[in-house]
Design a protein around this motif. Structure first.
Motif, PDB file in Angstrom:
ATOM      1  N   THR A  35      21.003   3.228  -5.546  1.00  0.00           N
ATOM      2  CA  THR A  35      21.534   2.531  -4.371  1.00  0.00           C
ATOM      3  C   THR A  35      20.482   1.686  -3.672  1.00  0.00           C
ATOM      4  O   THR A  35      20.819   0.794  -2.889  1.00  0.00           O
ATOM      5  CB  THR A  35      22.088   3.543  -3.354  1.00  0.00           C
ATOM      6  N   GLY A  36      19.201   1.976  -3.893  1.00  0.00           N
ATOM      7  CA  GLY A  36      18.129   1.282  -3.189  1.00  0.00           C
ATOM      8  C   GLY A  36      17.840   1.859  -1.824  1.00  0.00           C
ATOM      9  O   GLY A  36      16.964   1.371  -1.107  1.00  0.00           O
ATOM     10  N   TYR A  37      18.573   2.923  -1.441  1.00  0.00           N
ATOM     11  CA  TYR A  37      18.390   3.543  -0.132  1.00  0.00           C
ATOM     12  C   TYR A  37      17.643   4.878  -0.218  1.00  0.00           C
ATOM     13  O   TYR A  37      17.510   5.574   0.792  1.00  0.00           O
ATOM     14  CB  TYR A  37      19.738   3.789   0.534  1.00  0.00           C
ATOM     15  N   ALA A  38      17.182   5.262  -1.405  1.00  0.00           N
ATOM     16  CA  ALA A  38      16.517   6.552  -1.569  1.00  0.00           C
ATOM     17  C   ALA A  38      15.124   6.362  -2.155  1.00  0.00           C
ATOM     18  O   ALA A  38      14.875   5.416  -2.903  1.00  0.00           O
ATOM     19  CB  ALA A  38      17.348   7.455  -2.474  1.00  0.00           C
TER      20      ALA A  38
ATOM     21  N   GLY B 274       0.783  -1.229   0.000  1.00  0.00           N
ATOM     22  CA  GLY B 274       0.000   0.000   0.000  1.00  0.00           C
ATOM     23  C   GLY B 274       0.814   1.277   0.000  1.00  0.00           C
ATOM     24  O   GLY B 274       0.249   2.370  -0.076  1.00  0.00           O
ATOM     25  N   PHE B 275       2.144   1.173   0.074  1.00  0.00           N
ATOM     26  CA  PHE B 275       2.989   2.361   0.162  1.00  0.00           C
ATOM     27  C   PHE B 275       3.256   2.972  -1.208  1.00  0.00           C
ATOM     28  O   PHE B 275       3.208   4.188  -1.373  1.00  0.00           O
ATOM     29  CB  PHE B 275       4.294   2.006   0.862  1.00  0.00           C
ATOM     30  N   ALA B 276       3.538   2.133  -2.192  1.00  0.00           N
ATOM     31  CA  ALA B 276       3.948   2.644  -3.498  1.00  0.00           C
ATOM     32  C   ALA B 276       2.769   2.842  -4.434  1.00  0.00           C
ATOM     33  O   ALA B 276       1.793   2.093  -4.403  1.00  0.00           O
ATOM     34  CB  ALA B 276       4.956   1.691  -4.136  1.00  0.00           C
ATOM     35  N   LEU B 277       2.874   3.853  -5.279  1.00  0.00           N
ATOM     36  CA  LEU B 277       1.849   4.098  -6.278  1.00  0.00           C
ATOM     37  C   LEU B 277       2.049   3.213  -7.504  1.00  0.00           C
ATOM     38  O   LEU B 277       1.088   2.775  -8.118  1.00  0.00           O
ATOM     39  CB  LEU B 277       1.873   5.576  -6.705  1.00  0.00           C
ATOM     40  N   ASN B 278       3.317   2.973  -7.862  1.00  0.00           N
ATOM     41  CA  ASN B 278       3.612   2.222  -9.083  1.00  0.00           C
ATOM     42  C   ASN B 278       4.650   1.117  -8.847  1.00  0.00           C
ATOM     43  O   ASN B 278       5.488   0.866  -9.695  1.00  0.00           O
ATOM     44  CB  ASN B 278       4.129   3.174 -10.172  1.00  0.00           C
ATOM     45  N   GLY B 279       4.612   0.477  -7.717  1.00  0.00           N
ATOM     46  CA  GLY B 279       5.626  -0.527  -7.425  1.00  0.00           C
ATOM     47  C   GLY B 279       6.858   0.125  -6.828  1.00  0.00           C
ATOM     48  O   GLY B 279       7.236   1.237  -7.221  1.00  0.00           O
ATOM     49  N   CYS B 280       7.476  -0.544  -5.879  1.00  0.00           N
ATOM     50  CA  CYS B 280       8.591   0.085  -5.169  1.00  0.00           C
ATOM     51  C   CYS B 280       9.483  -0.983  -4.576  1.00  0.00           C
ATOM     52  O   CYS B 280       9.040  -1.784  -3.744  1.00  0.00           O
ATOM     53  CB  CYS B 280       8.052   1.003  -4.084  1.00  0.00           C
TER      54      CYS B 280
ATOM     55  N   LEU C 288       1.062   8.597   3.793  1.00  0.00           N
ATOM     56  CA  LEU C 288       2.290   8.787   3.043  1.00  0.00           C
ATOM     57  C   LEU C 288       2.419   7.684   1.994  1.00  0.00           C
ATOM     58  O   LEU C 288       2.256   6.501   2.297  1.00  0.00           O
ATOM     59  CB  LEU C 288       3.507   8.754   3.979  1.00  0.00           C
ATOM     60  N   ARG C 289       2.726   8.081   0.779  1.00  0.00           N
ATOM     61  CA  ARG C 289       2.909   7.131  -0.313  1.00  0.00           C
ATOM     62  C   ARG C 289       4.244   7.397  -0.995  1.00  0.00           C
ATOM     63  O   ARG C 289       4.871   8.439  -0.806  1.00  0.00           O
ATOM     64  CB  ARG C 289       1.769   7.255  -1.338  1.00  0.00           C
ATOM     65  N   ALA C 290       4.693   6.450  -1.821  1.00  0.00           N
ATOM     66  CA  ALA C 290       5.952   6.594  -2.556  1.00  0.00           C
ATOM     67  C   ALA C 290       5.681   6.715  -4.035  1.00  0.00           C
ATOM     68  O   ALA C 290       4.867   5.976  -4.599  1.00  0.00           O
ATOM     69  CB  ALA C 290       6.861   5.404  -2.293  1.00  0.00           C
TER      70      ALA C 290
ATOM     71  N   SER D 191       8.563   7.031  -6.273  1.00  0.00           N
ATOM     72  CA  SER D 191       9.692   6.367  -6.928  1.00  0.00           C
ATOM     73  C   SER D 191      10.662   5.861  -5.874  1.00  0.00           C
ATOM     74  O   SER D 191      10.962   6.575  -4.914  1.00  0.00           O
ATOM     75  CB  SER D 191      10.400   7.338  -7.884  1.00  0.00           C
ATOM     76  N   CYS D 192      11.160   4.650  -6.060  1.00  0.00           N
ATOM     77  CA  CYS D 192      12.099   4.055  -5.105  1.00  0.00           C
ATOM     78  C   CYS D 192      13.389   3.678  -5.838  1.00  0.00           C
ATOM     79  O   CYS D 192      14.009   4.541  -6.452  1.00  0.00           O
ATOM     80  CB  CYS D 192      11.459   2.854  -4.425  1.00  0.00           C
ATOM     81  N   HIS D 193      13.773   2.401  -5.796  1.00  0.00           N
ATOM     82  CA  HIS D 193      14.991   2.003  -6.513  1.00  0.00           C
ATOM     83  C   HIS D 193      14.780   2.130  -8.017  1.00  0.00           C
ATOM     84  O   HIS D 193      13.755   1.737  -8.562  1.00  0.00           O
ATOM     85  CB  HIS D 193      15.353   0.555  -6.176  1.00  0.00           C
ATOM     86  N   ARG D 194      15.791   2.713  -8.661  1.00  0.00           N
ATOM     87  CA  ARG D 194      15.831   2.746 -10.118  1.00  0.00           C
ATOM     88  C   ARG D 194      17.205   2.251 -10.554  1.00  0.00           C
ATOM     89  O   ARG D 194      18.231   2.821 -10.145  1.00  0.00           O
ATOM     90  CB  ARG D 194      15.601   4.166 -10.659  1.00  0.00           C
ATOM     91  N   SER D 195      17.237   1.207 -11.345  1.00  0.00           N
ATOM     92  CA  SER D 195      18.508   0.701 -11.849  1.00  0.00           C
ATOM     93  C   SER D 195      19.171   1.759 -12.721  1.00  0.00           C
ATOM     94  O   SER D 195      18.521   2.721 -13.173  1.00  0.00           O
ATOM     95  CB  SER D 195      18.298  -0.574 -12.646  1.00  0.00           C
TER      96      SER D 195
END
Length: 254
Positions: A133-136, A55-61, A88-90, A92-96
């Motif tokens: 980095t996967g940390y942001a 439930g946190f991410a809007l488009n996968g995270c 609170l929602r996300a 964008s998370c990890h991006r390769s």
């Protein structure tokens, strides 16, 4: 022959370093690895990435496994605080690095003569994004009134003010505050995880990755905001001899 080889080596060493950006184009790289102001970062190992809380991410995270406990605590605290005025929602998370290249190299309506430099104002070049980095992550806090200044309007929302006041308690800090010395655009939605303390599980690795950024371009608000002075000159006490008091002058008789 030897002189020619030495001259060639000197020219190679003197040549400015470059980084590939879009469509084979290259950009100059600073001595510290920065491209258009953005520091270099590697990609997170796939086996260390896990899905963010449901439930946190809007488009996968996907994020690093290390940050999940603190992220869950932050979301629980926000959900129980009426000051947030919403969930609170996300965004964008990890991006390769490959994904970052596709985001960075999109057509920009105001590209001008240097499209890559224009893109870099709001998006990091591939290989230079904290998202890799996967940390942001970027919190999906956006004003709904069509305000033209996205940064200022987002920062004024109740959810954004709550993050500024509380996110560091859960190990998150704002990477790019307004007026940062890194000359990266103010991003009040972008937060990186460094752990609540240096000894927190996984925090040492995150802090190692962001060590240069944290030392040279401090976050605000930041976790453990105090900085250590690299060098302090010792205090030296010098013993001075006793200075003799001057003898009073004798009056001359006339």
């Amino acid at each position: 022959m030897r002189r020619a080889a030495l001259l060639l080596a000197t020219m190679v060493l003197a040549a400015p370093a470059t980084a590939q950006v879009c469509a084979g184009a290259s950009a100059s790289m600073a001595r510290d690895g920065r491209v258009y102001g953005h520091l270099p970062y590697g990609d997170a190992p796939p086996d260390e990435l896990v899905a963010a809380p449901a439930g946190f991410a809007l488009n996968g995270c996907m994020v690093r496994r290390d940050m999940i406990p603190d992220l869950e605590r932050l979301l629980a605290a926000a959900q129980g605080d009426p000051a947030v005025m919403g969930q609170l929602r996300a965004l964008s998370c990890h991006r390769s690095i490959i994904r970052q290249a596709s985001v960075f190299c999109r057509e920009h309506p105001d590209a001008g003569g240097d499209p890559d430099a224009t893109r870099a104002i709001s998006v990091a070049p591939p290989g230079h994004s904290e998202h890799s980095t996967g940390y942001a992550l970027d919190f999906a806090v956006r004003p709904a009134n069509g305000c033209p200044d996205a940064e200022a309007c987002m920062a004024a929302t109740p959810a954004a003010r709550w993050l500024v006041a509380n996110a560091p308690r859960f190990g998150f800090e704002m990477s790019f505050p307004g007026g940062n010395k890194q000359n990266v655009k103010w991003e009040p939605w972008h937060w990186r995880w460094v752990g609540t303390s240096a000894t927190a599980p996984g925090a040492a690795r995150a802090r190692f990755i962001f060590a240069k950024a944290r030392a040279q371009f401090p976050a605000n608000p930041a976790v453990d905001g105090a900085r250590t002075i690299a060098r302090v000159l010792p205090i030296v006490y010098v013993a001075l001899p006793v200075w003799p008091a001057p003898e009073p002058k004798k009056k001359r008789r006339r």
